[in-house]
Write a protein that holds these residues in place. Structure first.
Motif, PDB file in Angstrom:
ATOM      1  N   ARG A 198       0.852  -1.189   0.000  1.00  0.00           N
ATOM      2  CA  ARG A 198       0.000   0.000   0.000  1.00  0.00           C
ATOM      3  C   ARG A 198       0.888   1.240   0.000  1.00  0.00           C
ATOM      4  NH1 ARG A 198      -5.599   0.695   0.813  1.00  0.00           N
ATOM      5  NH2 ARG A 198      -6.049   2.914   0.519  1.00  0.00           N
ATOM      6  N   LEU A 199       0.833   1.986  -1.068  1.00  0.00           N
ATOM      7  CA  LEU A 199       1.499   3.279  -1.172  1.00  0.00           C
ATOM      8  C   LEU A 199       0.900   3.966  -2.391  1.00  0.00           C
ATOM      9  CD1 LEU A 199       3.816   5.095  -0.007  1.00  0.00           C
ATOM     10  CD2 LEU A 199       5.236   4.221  -1.877  1.00  0.00           C
ATOM     11  N   SER A 200       0.398   5.159  -2.210  1.00  0.00           N
ATOM     12  CA  SER A 200      -0.212   5.882  -3.319  1.00  0.00           C
ATOM     13  C   SER A 200       0.637   7.078  -3.696  1.00  0.00           C
ATOM     14  CB  SER A 200      -1.631   6.325  -2.963  1.00  0.00           C
ATOM     15  OG  SER A 200      -1.601   7.248  -1.903  1.00  0.00           O
ATOM     16  N   ALA A 201       0.356   7.646  -4.860  1.00  0.00           N
ATOM     17  CA  ALA A 201       1.160   8.764  -5.370  1.00  0.00           C
ATOM     18  C   ALA A 201       1.128   9.966  -4.438  1.00  0.00           C
ATOM     19  CB  ALA A 201       0.664   9.159  -6.753  1.00  0.00           C
ATOM     20  N   GLY A 202       0.050  10.104  -3.668  1.00  0.00           N
ATOM     21  CA  GLY A 202      -0.067  11.246  -2.772  1.00  0.00           C
ATOM     22  C   GLY A 202       0.475  11.013  -1.380  1.00  0.00           C
ATOM     23  N   SER A 203       1.007   9.825  -1.122  1.00  0.00           N
ATOM     24  CA  SER A 203       1.532   9.522   0.210  1.00  0.00           C
ATOM     25  C   SER A 203       2.789  10.343   0.497  1.00  0.00           C
ATOM     26  CB  SER A 203       1.868   8.036   0.334  1.00  0.00           C
ATOM     27  OG  SER A 203       0.722   7.232   0.157  1.00  0.00           O
ATOM     28  N   ALA A 204       2.994  10.679   1.761  1.00  0.00           N
ATOM     29  CA  ALA A 204       4.186  11.413   2.190  1.00  0.00           C
ATOM     30  C   ALA A 204       4.908  10.576   3.230  1.00  0.00           C
ATOM     31  CB  ALA A 204       3.797  12.776   2.763  1.00  0.00           C
ATOM     32  N   LEU A 205       6.051  10.025   2.860  1.00  0.00           N
ATOM     33  CA  LEU A 205       6.793   9.162   3.768  1.00  0.00           C
ATOM     34  C   LEU A 205       7.711  10.008   4.655  1.00  0.00           C
ATOM     35  CD1 LEU A 205       7.703   6.275   1.294  1.00  0.00           C
ATOM     36  CD2 LEU A 205       5.930   6.287   3.053  1.00  0.00           C
ATOM     37  N   PRO A 206       7.692   9.781   5.960  1.00  0.00           N
ATOM     38  CA  PRO A 206       8.498  10.586   6.880  1.00  0.00           C
ATOM     39  C   PRO A 206       9.979  10.567   6.510  1.00  0.00           C
ATOM     40  CG  PRO A 206       6.939   9.213   8.090  1.00  0.00           C
ATOM     41  CD  PRO A 206       6.879   8.767   6.658  1.00  0.00           C
ATOM     42  N   GLY A 207      10.595  11.746   6.500  1.00  0.00           N
ATOM     43  CA  GLY A 207      12.024  11.839   6.262  1.00  0.00           C
ATOM     44  C   GLY A 207      12.447  11.790   4.809  1.00  0.00           C
ATOM     45  N   LEU A 208      11.485  11.659   3.883  1.00  0.00           N
ATOM     46  CA  LEU A 208      11.825  11.576   2.464  1.00  0.00           C
ATOM     47  C   LEU A 208      11.192  12.736   1.700  1.00  0.00           C
ATOM     48  CD1 LEU A 208      11.436   7.786   1.555  1.00  0.00           C
ATOM     49  CD2 LEU A 208      13.538   9.062   2.028  1.00  0.00           C
TER      50      LEU A 208
END
Length: 252
Positions: A128-138
């Motif tokens: 699960r990961l979408s184009a709008g996701s914001a991953l911490p520290g990246l």
């Protein structure tokens, strides 16, 4: 011809393939970013509340976080079978003949927030990961993918038909790619943009493009191919095609 498909939020579970091997995926030059993102997604899954926030999930969707936690070791299946939803139902790859499936394998690819781009037969796990996701520290996914994925897509020496949704197309636009707008036409001649069932018609279009024996090398020849297949397709400018469907067919 290369046909770019959007992914889906949901994925078929399970699979009988070996665990993820990033080195075997299409476009190996994307491997460094893939490794970075896979590591970030797996690490994030160890903190369930943080994963929910980053991925836009509710507590009822904690199973998605659990999938991410084991995506390095979970079984895989071909990408074209992993993704689900309206478009993939209409594409219906499991009903293709062996010859059609082989042709589809060489033409279909899926835009992915996690992998950038995967070929139809690339072996991928559920995640699960979408184009709008914001991953911490990246940085944003667009900032990570655009520099490398744009080069890969720009290097395609064939006609590119981009059926990706806006968020995924923004990860790496393809200059000169053919895009398709779906409009419904009412009996009185008025037209409207198709929203939800846009995916159904694009899935049908993808199936046709995946299995045709034709090899169009321009938007004009692609339009001619689609018209011969019985579709109402218009070309007014540039590389955008308009697929016009009767209003009665929008919900079918």
């Amino acid at each position: 011809m290369l046909v770019l498909l959007p992914p889906s939020e949901t994925k078929h579970p399970g699979g009988d393939g070996a665990p993820l091997d990033l080195a075997t995926l299409t476009a190996p030059e994307l491997t460094p970013v893939r490794e970075q993102l896979v590591g970030a997604v797996v690490d994030l899954a160890a903190d369930v509340p943080a994963a929910r926030a980053a991925l836009g999930l509710s507590p009822a969707q904690d199973g998605e976080v659990a999938r991410n936690a084991v995506l390095r070791t979970s079984p895989t299946m071909p990408a074209i079978e992993r993704y689900t939803g309206v478009l993939y139902d209409a594409l219906d790859v499991r009903s293709l003949t062996r010859a059609q499936r082989a042709r589809a394998a060489g033409r279909l690819a899926v835009g992915s927030a996690l992998f950038g781009l995967v070929g139809a037969e690339d072996a991928v796990p559920a995640y699960r990961l979408s184009a709008g996701s914001a991953l911490p520290g990246l940085p944003t996914l667009r900032a990570l993918w655009k520099p490398v994925l744009s080069d890969v897509l720009a290097g395609a020496d064939e006609l590119v038909v981009d059926l990706r949704s806006g968020a995924y197309a923004d990860l790496a636009p393809v200059p000169g790619a053919v895009t398709v707008q779906v409009l419904s036409e009412r009996p009185d001649g008025t037209r409207a943009v198709v929203s939800h069932f846009n995916k159904t018609h694009k899935g049908r279009l993808a199936r046709l493009l995946a299995t045709t024996t034709g090899e169009p090398d321009s938007v004009v020849r692609l339009r001619a191919l689609l018209r011969r297949a019985g579709l109402h397709v218009e070309h007014h400018r540039g590389t955008e095609l308009t697929l016009v469907v009767p209003a009665a067919a929008v919900t079918r």
